[in-house]
Design a protein around this motif. Structure first.
Motif, PDB file in Angstrom:
ATOM      1  N   ILE A  41       0.843  -1.202   0.000  1.00  0.00           N
ATOM      2  CA  ILE A  41       0.000   0.000   0.000  1.00  0.00           C
ATOM      3  C   ILE A  41       0.873   1.246   0.000  1.00  0.00           C
ATOM      4  CG2 ILE A  41      -1.784   1.282   1.244  1.00  0.00           C
ATOM      5  CD1 ILE A  41      -2.695  -1.397   2.428  1.00  0.00           C
TER       6      ILE A  41
ATOM      7  N   MET B  56      -1.552   4.798  -4.953  1.00  0.00           N
ATOM      8  CA  MET B  56      -2.235   3.504  -4.889  1.00  0.00           C
ATOM      9  C   MET B  56      -3.420   3.491  -5.847  1.00  0.00           C
ATOM     10  SD  MET B  56      -1.928   0.569  -3.363  1.00  0.00           S
ATOM     11  CE  MET B  56      -2.855  -0.904  -2.940  1.00  0.00           C
TER      12      MET B  56
ATOM     13  N   PRO C 150      -4.213  -5.540  -1.543  1.00  0.00           N
ATOM     14  CA  PRO C 150      -3.390  -4.503  -0.900  1.00  0.00           C
ATOM     15  C   PRO C 150      -2.671  -5.102   0.305  1.00  0.00           C
ATOM     16  CG  PRO C 150      -5.653  -3.751  -1.268  1.00  0.00           C
ATOM     17  CD  PRO C 150      -5.645  -5.234  -1.439  1.00  0.00           C
TER      18      PRO C 150
ATOM     19  N   ALA D 233      -7.437  -5.900   2.528  1.00  0.00           N
ATOM     20  CA  ALA D 233      -6.021  -5.643   2.798  1.00  0.00           C
ATOM     21  C   ALA D 233      -5.539  -6.525   3.948  1.00  0.00           C
ATOM     22  CB  ALA D 233      -5.815  -4.177   3.137  1.00  0.00           C
TER      23      ALA D 233
END
Length: 248
Positions: free
Chosen positions: A91, A97, A114, A158
């Protein structure tokens, strides 16, 4: 004006009318200022008779808060790469991003995870993290609308780099490393699934690189220069498509 492509996350069928979702309404009516009678192209990322594709449609009953669309002819679209790429992206801050996700989808990536890494400068958790992931998925959808793709790549939740490295996969595992000895363009031509690891700003730590090797990731090189994280991801995906995918 070329009729715009709009993602509509609901079942679509020729000859039927649908009410546009809030996102589709906002895009078509508030942003593009389309009105009744205007032509649009709708797709939902779902298989239609075992094929992906898009529908021609015409806007009807456009009001201040809602609009309908009459669904017309379905056209099969076959523009997906034979190479399946799962991008594990460290990230990065701000718009970097967002840019990486947008352009990687245009280049044909299939899945994006991510990753929180040692040098990740972004601190997100809880509700803020969920909102960011939702935003990333919308960026992916927008990139599909623009690029003509009819399948929607998934932005997975993530997670830490360690969690991602431990996941079971049959894909060839690659870690982009500026000091690697093997060029990404020297990969054997027999692979159709790739798991690509890209570090954040500042790259991966020595410990993380060692950890990736422990999990059988192969270090590969793009060239003699150190690239920014967003440049590295897009250049690597392009190289993979040239070597193994649909850019011939």
């Amino acid at each position: 004006m070329r009729n715009p492509r709009i993602f509509e996350n609901q079942p679509l069928s020729t000859g039927e009318a649908v009410t546009l979702s809030d996102d589709a309404f906002g895009h078509a009516i508030r942003v593009l200022r389309l009105t009744s009678g205007d032509a649009i192209t709708l797709f939902n990322g779902q298989l239609i008779n075992n094929s992906y594709g898009e529908f021609q449609a015409v806007l009807t009953d456009v009001g201040k808060k809602s609009a309908n669309a009459m669904i017309g002819e379905f056209t099969e679209v076959d523009n997906e790469s034979p190479l399946n790429i799962h991008l594990g992206q460290g990230i990065s801050r701000g718009e970097r991003m967002d840019f990486t996700l947008q352009k990687s989808v245009e280049l044909g990536v299939n899945t994006i995870t991510p990753l929180f890494t040692d040098r990740c400068g972004v601190k997100l958790k809880g509700e803020r993290l969920q909102k960011k992931c939702d935003q990333w998925q919308k960026i992916v959808i927008s990139a599909c609308e623009q690029s003509g793709r009819c399948t929607i790549p998934i932005v997975k939740p993530a997670i830490s780099l360690e969690q991602w490295l431990m996941q079971s996969t049959s894909a060839l595992k690659l870690n982009l490393h500026p000091k690697a000895e093997q060029s990404i363009m020297a990969l054997p031509l027999s692979h159709n699934r790739i798991r690509l690891l890209i570090g954040p700003e500042g790259g991966l730590s020595d410990e993380e690189i060692a950890q990736s090797k422990k999990h059988e990731f192969n270090d590969v090189l793009l060239g003699p220069r150190v690239l920014r994280t967003e440049t590295a991801a897009l250049t690597a995906i392009t190289a993979l498509q040239c070597r193994l995918g649909d850019i011939k």
